[in-house]
Scaffold this motif. Structure first.
Motif, PDB file in Angstrom:
ATOM      1  N   MET A 174      96.612 -49.976 -16.395  1.00  0.00           N
ATOM      2  CA  MET A 174      96.807 -50.522 -17.573  1.00  0.00           C
ATOM      3  C   MET A 174      97.151 -51.956 -17.613  1.00  0.00           C
ATOM      4  O   MET A 174      98.182 -52.178 -17.015  1.00  0.00           O
ATOM      5  CB  MET A 174      97.548 -49.622 -18.521  1.00  0.00           C
ATOM      6  N   LEU A 217      97.247 -54.704 -22.829  1.00  0.00           N
ATOM      7  CA  LEU A 217      96.573 -53.395 -23.599  1.00  0.00           C
ATOM      8  C   LEU A 217      97.905 -52.544 -24.003  1.00  0.00           C
ATOM      9  O   LEU A 217      97.837 -51.881 -24.982  1.00  0.00           O
ATOM     10  CB  LEU A 217      95.722 -52.699 -22.622  1.00  0.00           C
ATOM     11  N   ILE A 231     100.043 -66.607 -39.976  1.00  0.00           N
ATOM     12  CA  ILE A 231      99.968 -65.181 -39.309  1.00  0.00           C
ATOM     13  C   ILE A 231      98.777 -65.171 -38.294  1.00  0.00           C
ATOM     14  O   ILE A 231      98.694 -64.003 -37.612  1.00  0.00           O
ATOM     15  CB  ILE A 231      99.920 -64.169 -40.598  1.00  0.00           C
ATOM     16  N   LEU A 281      95.451 -65.579 -38.888  1.00  0.00           N
ATOM     17  CA  LEU A 281      94.162 -64.970 -39.339  1.00  0.00           C
ATOM     18  C   LEU A 281      93.163 -66.295 -39.460  1.00  0.00           C
ATOM     19  O   LEU A 281      91.902 -66.113 -39.400  1.00  0.00           O
ATOM     20  CB  LEU A 281      93.963 -64.191 -40.546  1.00  0.00           C
ATOM     21  N   HIS A 302     101.755 -63.512 -31.580  1.00  0.00           N
ATOM     22  CA  HIS A 302     102.128 -62.527 -32.584  1.00  0.00           C
ATOM     23  C   HIS A 302     102.396 -61.126 -31.683  1.00  0.00           C
ATOM     24  O   HIS A 302     102.902 -60.179 -32.417  1.00  0.00           O
ATOM     25  CB  HIS A 302     101.081 -62.220 -33.596  1.00  0.00           C
ATOM     26  N   GLN A 303     102.332 -61.089 -30.588  1.00  0.00           N
ATOM     27  CA  GLN A 303     102.734 -59.869 -29.833  1.00  0.00           C
ATOM     28  C   GLN A 303     104.017 -59.909 -29.295  1.00  0.00           C
ATOM     29  O   GLN A 303     104.694 -59.071 -28.784  1.00  0.00           O
ATOM     30  CB  GLN A 303     101.659 -59.498 -28.645  1.00  0.00           C
ATOM     31  N   LEU A 316     106.544 -61.364 -30.774  1.00  0.00           N
ATOM     32  CA  LEU A 316     107.464 -61.182 -31.721  1.00  0.00           C
ATOM     33  C   LEU A 316     106.855 -60.108 -32.813  1.00  0.00           C
ATOM     34  O   LEU A 316     105.602 -60.174 -32.929  1.00  0.00           O
ATOM     35  CB  LEU A 316     108.070 -62.384 -32.416  1.00  0.00           C
ATOM     36  N   PHE A 322      95.029 -49.407 -46.101  1.00  0.00           N
ATOM     37  CA  PHE A 322      94.079 -48.601 -45.449  1.00  0.00           C
ATOM     38  C   PHE A 322      93.666 -47.569 -46.621  1.00  0.00           C
ATOM     39  O   PHE A 322      94.124 -46.439 -46.673  1.00  0.00           O
ATOM     40  CB  PHE A 322      94.221 -47.987 -44.283  1.00  0.00           C
ATOM     41  N   ASN A 367      99.544 -44.792 -44.288  1.00  0.00           N
ATOM     42  CA  ASN A 367      99.626 -46.060 -44.274  1.00  0.00           C
ATOM     43  C   ASN A 367     100.846 -46.599 -43.814  1.00  0.00           C
ATOM     44  O   ASN A 367     100.871 -47.537 -43.011  1.00  0.00           O
ATOM     45  CB  ASN A 367      99.434 -46.475 -45.692  1.00  0.00           C
ATOM     46  N   PHE A 404     101.656 -45.872 -40.048  1.00  0.00           N
ATOM     47  CA  PHE A 404     100.526 -46.301 -38.976  1.00  0.00           C
ATOM     48  C   PHE A 404     101.158 -47.088 -37.951  1.00  0.00           C
ATOM     49  O   PHE A 404     100.780 -46.810 -36.703  1.00  0.00           O
ATOM     50  CB  PHE A 404      99.334 -46.883 -39.769  1.00  0.00           C
ATOM     51  N   TYR A 405     101.620 -48.203 -38.173  1.00  0.00           N
ATOM     52  CA  TYR A 405     102.258 -49.065 -37.267  1.00  0.00           C
ATOM     53  C   TYR A 405     102.984 -48.389 -36.357  1.00  0.00           C
ATOM     54  O   TYR A 405     102.947 -48.564 -35.126  1.00  0.00           O
ATOM     55  CB  TYR A 405     102.948 -50.250 -37.768  1.00  0.00           C
ATOM     56  N   GLU A 419     101.002 -46.027 -33.960  1.00  0.00           N
ATOM     57  CA  GLU A 419     100.074 -46.828 -32.963  1.00  0.00           C
ATOM     58  C   GLU A 419     101.018 -47.056 -31.988  1.00  0.00           C
ATOM     59  O   GLU A 419     100.445 -47.404 -30.973  1.00  0.00           O
ATOM     60  CB  GLU A 419      99.179 -47.726 -33.626  1.00  0.00           C
ATOM     61  N   HIS A 420     102.410 -47.868 -32.192  1.00  0.00           N
ATOM     62  CA  HIS A 420     102.992 -48.484 -31.064  1.00  0.00           C
ATOM     63  C   HIS A 420     104.236 -47.612 -30.424  1.00  0.00           C
ATOM     64  O   HIS A 420     104.734 -47.872 -29.917  1.00  0.00           O
ATOM     65  CB  HIS A 420     103.356 -49.871 -31.748  1.00  0.00           C
ATOM     66  N   ARG A 440     104.933 -50.810 -46.286  1.00  0.00           N
ATOM     67  CA  ARG A 440     104.239 -50.680 -45.089  1.00  0.00           C
ATOM     68  C   ARG A 440     104.782 -51.905 -44.060  1.00  0.00           C
ATOM     69  O   ARG A 440     104.986 -51.740 -43.083  1.00  0.00           O
ATOM     70  CB  ARG A 440     102.876 -50.799 -45.369  1.00  0.00           C
ATOM     71  N   MET A 469     107.501 -51.587 -40.391  1.00  0.00           N
ATOM     72  CA  MET A 469     107.321 -52.251 -39.123  1.00  0.00           C
ATOM     73  C   MET A 469     108.514 -52.862 -38.618  1.00  0.00           C
ATOM     74  O   MET A 469     108.316 -53.292 -37.314  1.00  0.00           O
ATOM     75  CB  MET A 469     106.152 -53.518 -39.326  1.00  0.00           C
ATOM     76  N   TYR A 476      88.904 -51.328 -23.578  1.00  0.00           N
ATOM     77  CA  TYR A 476      89.646 -50.112 -24.103  1.00  0.00           C
ATOM     78  C   TYR A 476      89.255 -48.798 -23.626  1.00  0.00           C
ATOM     79  O   TYR A 476      89.896 -47.915 -24.230  1.00  0.00           O
ATOM     80  CB  TYR A 476      89.917 -50.322 -25.623  1.00  0.00           C
ATOM     81  N   LEU A 478      91.486 -46.363 -22.144  1.00  0.00           N
ATOM     82  CA  LEU A 478      92.466 -45.708 -23.081  1.00  0.00           C
ATOM     83  C   LEU A 478      91.989 -44.755 -23.913  1.00  0.00           C
ATOM     84  O   LEU A 478      92.668 -44.073 -24.709  1.00  0.00           O
ATOM     85  CB  LEU A 478      93.043 -46.933 -24.021  1.00  0.00           C
ATOM     86  N   GLU A 498      90.847 -54.842 -44.701  1.00  0.00           N
ATOM     87  CA  GLU A 498      91.741 -53.814 -43.791  1.00  0.00           C
ATOM     88  C   GLU A 498      91.565 -54.142 -42.315  1.00  0.00           C
ATOM     89  O   GLU A 498      92.505 -53.775 -41.595  1.00  0.00           O
ATOM     90  CB  GLU A 498      91.083 -52.528 -43.914  1.00  0.00           C
ATOM     91  N   ASP A 503      91.713 -57.083 -41.279  1.00  0.00           N
ATOM     92  CA  ASP A 503      92.709 -58.200 -41.179  1.00  0.00           C
ATOM     93  C   ASP A 503      94.098 -57.519 -41.074  1.00  0.00           C
ATOM     94  O   ASP A 503      94.990 -58.029 -40.227  1.00  0.00           O
ATOM     95  CB  ASP A 503      92.852 -59.054 -42.246  1.00  0.00           C
ATOM     96  N   LYS A 534      94.499 -56.339 -37.411  1.00  0.00           N
ATOM     97  CA  LYS A 534      94.812 -57.748 -36.666  1.00  0.00           C
ATOM     98  C   LYS A 534      96.392 -58.100 -36.402  1.00  0.00           C
ATOM     99  O   LYS A 534      96.981 -58.132 -35.599  1.00  0.00           O
ATOM    100  CB  LYS A 534      93.919 -58.786 -36.989  1.00  0.00           C
ATOM    101  N   MET A 551      98.770 -56.163 -37.403  1.00  0.00           N
ATOM    102  CA  MET A 551      99.590 -54.932 -36.789  1.00  0.00           C
ATOM    103  C   MET A 551      99.324 -55.004 -35.219  1.00  0.00           C
ATOM    104  O   MET A 551     100.019 -53.925 -34.471  1.00  0.00           O
ATOM    105  CB  MET A 551      99.208 -53.744 -37.368  1.00  0.00           C
ATOM    106  N   ASN A 552      98.579 -55.915 -34.607  1.00  0.00           N
ATOM    107  CA  ASN A 552      98.301 -55.609 -33.116  1.00  0.00           C
ATOM    108  C   ASN A 552      97.680 -54.562 -32.756  1.00  0.00           C
ATOM    109  O   ASN A 552      97.845 -54.045 -31.794  1.00  0.00           O
ATOM    110  CB  ASN A 552      99.632 -55.897 -32.300  1.00  0.00           C
ATOM    111  N   VAL A 553      96.485 -54.003 -33.721  1.00  0.00           N
ATOM    112  CA  VAL A 553      96.126 -52.612 -33.315  1.00  0.00           C
ATOM    113  C   VAL A 553      94.721 -53.166 -33.186  1.00  0.00           C
ATOM    114  O   VAL A 553      94.003 -53.216 -34.437  1.00  0.00           O
ATOM    115  CB  VAL A 553      96.360 -51.692 -34.285  1.00  0.00           C
TER     116      VAL A 553
END
Ligand SMILES: Nc1ncnc2c1ncn2[C@@H]1O[C@H](COP(=O)(O)OP(=O)(O)OP(=O)(O)O)[C@@H](O)[C@H]1O
Ligand SMILES: [Mg+2]
Lengths: 264, 262
Positions: A1, A5, A65, A67, A88-89, A91, A103, A111, A114-115, A118-119, A163, A167, B36, B39, B131, B133, B136, B138-140
């Motif tokens: 990996m 990722l 941020i 975007l 942004h990864q 920090l 979501f 919601n 989620f973060y 996932e992490h 939410r 985090m 991915y 994964l 959503e 965004d 993104k 959230m680094n997911v």
């Protein structure tokens, strides 16, 4: 990996997180939305951005941020280019969107969870504990198992804030966090933002129309007028700023005999 | 006249450049999602959920339609073959055309209509309402949790759908051959003839087609969803575009895959 990722733990410490906006301009087609804006947010600072509706505040926040890429100029977070995802990864940065961006297919609890899920921040039981704690902070316990469509506007806003708090961010951007809330809840949000700084040294940038919030918890306020930076000052300095545009923005008088819209 | 020819060539250029832009976007999304695929085991829950959704929405209609396609194939060919006195070859014709051609194409069309449209609508709505965004920030990556599980699910579910469609089609052909008065072919002769002509490589060829089509349908659907900007109206037109693009892709590539296989 490969390394990119895996979900990375932050490598930048809180005391190094400053945000440097360097001659940033942003255009959408022919429309120039942000015009040559420069300022610097110091580590651990609560930095407020105020300005009229449509002035370009949300666009500026989205570019911090990562975007939106500035048309010209650069934004540096802890010395790294904000337009690059890697920054942004390294920090933990996040934003409370003006419209929430929840979501819609998940309930409030999911919601929030989620973060961390996932992490793999914590085991599920710890995540649950943390989510419930944050829900309680924002008086959302009863809404935990509702989906976003079943919430009021102010509740949705609070879920968005919750939410972001779950985090455990180091850099937190808020886009009008108190705009749809009652005065007490708005005060609660201000207290949460200030507490977060005190407890974790998180850096906050708050776009707001809420003068109470800005005056009571912001270290400095930036005033944006039609895409340009008008002033960056402490709340006291700004309130004493003689510039008529500043004064009119901070203390507009409501004149029924000579309404503004007739003088356009 | 000059002006109109100018605007025509503009439209043409615009259409052609958009066509290549579409292909480019799909290729980029595929490339970003392939990273991915290793994964996949970590996304098992999402993959299973997608398999379930895809299977549930398509199996009933696949079963009904493949029955009728097999039946009408037997009817059409039976009419001609009965005049030539060679009705036993219905088995070969239904057997081969069902498994090599009809089943994969029909299943892919139904996947485009039922699954592709739903996927595009869901992802487009997530895109339009920020959503994506939020993901993104959230680094997911959307490629990891939205696109990859759906592509893997398509690869898992297509062979199953294809086998279901093929066998039910064969049975439809069998029933028609037995009961229609101008054919009246005994089932055991139908099956023997079918087995003599339809061999295992034919099944493999059909499955390959199904896999390619299913993968493409879901990739196109995801891409079309994620490139959507605007509002509710754009979500609607993205869904239409996703389904139409998928169908055009299926029919065009079907020719070339068939040519390569024969
Ligand atoms: N994606 C976009 N495409 C084109 N124009 C945009 C886009 N996003 C924002 N704008 C334009 O940029 C300008 C500034 O928008 P922005 O959302 O930053 O305002 P704002 O200062 O946040 O206002 P408010 O206080 O009402 O939220 C507006 O004129 C808006 O129409
Ligand atoms: Mg805004």
């Amino acid at each position: 990996m490969s390394k990119s990722l895996t979900s990375e733990q932050p490598t930048v410490s809180n005391k190094d997180i400053n945000v440097k906006v360097d001659n940033v301009s942003i255009q959408f087609g022919a429309q120039s939305v942000v015009k040559d804006v420069s300022f610097e947010v110091k580590p651990g600072e609560v930095f407020a951005i105020m300005g009229a509706s449509g002035a370009g505040k949300s666009v500026l926040l989205r570019s911090i941020i990562g975007l939106i890429k500035p048309t010209s100029g650069k934004i540096w977070i802890a010395g790294k280019d904000a337009a690059i995802p890697r920054t942004h990864q390294s920090l933990r940065s996040t934003i409370v969107f003006q419209a929430g961006a929840l979501f819609n297919s998940m309930d409030v609890f999911d919601n929030l969870a989620f973060y961390p899920r996932e992490h793999h921040l914590h085991p599920e039981s710890k995540i649950r504990e943390k989510v419930l704690e944050v829900l309680k902070m924002l008086s959302l316990q009863d809404a935990a198992y509702k989906i976003p469509a079943e919430l009021s506007g102010g509740m949705r806003k609070r879920v968005a804030i919750a939410r972001a708090l779950v985090m455990e961010p180091q850099l937190l951007l808020y886009d009008e966090p108190t705009s749809e809330l009652d005065p007490i809840m708005a005060a609660t949000i201000s207290e949460i933002i200030a507490t977060l700084r005190k407890e974790t040294m998180a850096t906050s940038i708050v776009v707001t129309h809420d003068r109470d919030l800005a005056n009571s918890i912001a270290d400095r306020i930036a005033l944006i007028h039609k895409g340009r930076l008008l002033a960056v000052q402490t709340p006291e300095e700004l309130n004493n700023n003689p510039d008529p545009i500043v004064q009119d923005f901070l203390n507009p008088d409501i004149n029924v005999d000579n309404p503004r819209y007739k003088n356009l | 006249m000059n002006a109109s020819s100018k605007s025509e060539s503009f439209l043409l250029n615009n259409g052609i450049s958009r066509f290549f832009e579409d292909i480019g976007n799909n290729v980029i999304l595929l490339y970003q999602t392939l990273r991915y695929f290793p994964l996949a085991p970590t996304q098992l829950k999402r993959i299973v959920e997608q398999c379930y959704l895809m299977g549930l929405s398509t199996i009933p209609i696949v079963a009904i339609l493949s029955f009728f396609i097999g039946a009408v194939l037997a009817l059409q060919t039976g009419f001609v073959l009965s005049q030539l006195g060679a009705v036993e070859f219905i088995g070969a014709i239904v057997g081969l055309s069902m498994c090599r051609e009809m089943a994969p194409v029909m299943v892919a069309f139904l996947l485009a209509g039922r699954v592709g449209s739903a996927v595009t609508a869901e992802l487009a709505s997530m895109k339009v309402y920020s959503e994506v965004d939020a993901l993104k920030v959230m680094n997911v990556p959307a490629e990891k949790i939205l696109v990859m599980p759906r592509l893997v699910a398509a690869l898992l579910i297509m062979p199953i759908l294809n086998i279901i469609a093929t066998t039910i089609g064969w049975m439809g052909g069998m029933l028609v051959s037995k009961f229609i008065n101008f054919i009246q072919l005994a089932p055991h002769i139908y099956w023997r003839n079918l087995k003599d002509f339809t061999v295992f490589p034919d099944i493999i060829d059909g499955t390959i087609k199904a896999e390619v089509f299913g993968f493409a349908v879901v990739l196109i659907a995801c891409n079309q969803g994620l490139v959507t900007t605007g509002g509710p109206r754009e979500i609607g037109s993205s869904v239409t575009k996703s389904v139409v693009t998928s169908m055009v892709f299926i029919l065009l590539t079907d020719f070339f895959i068939t040519r390569a296989q024969l």
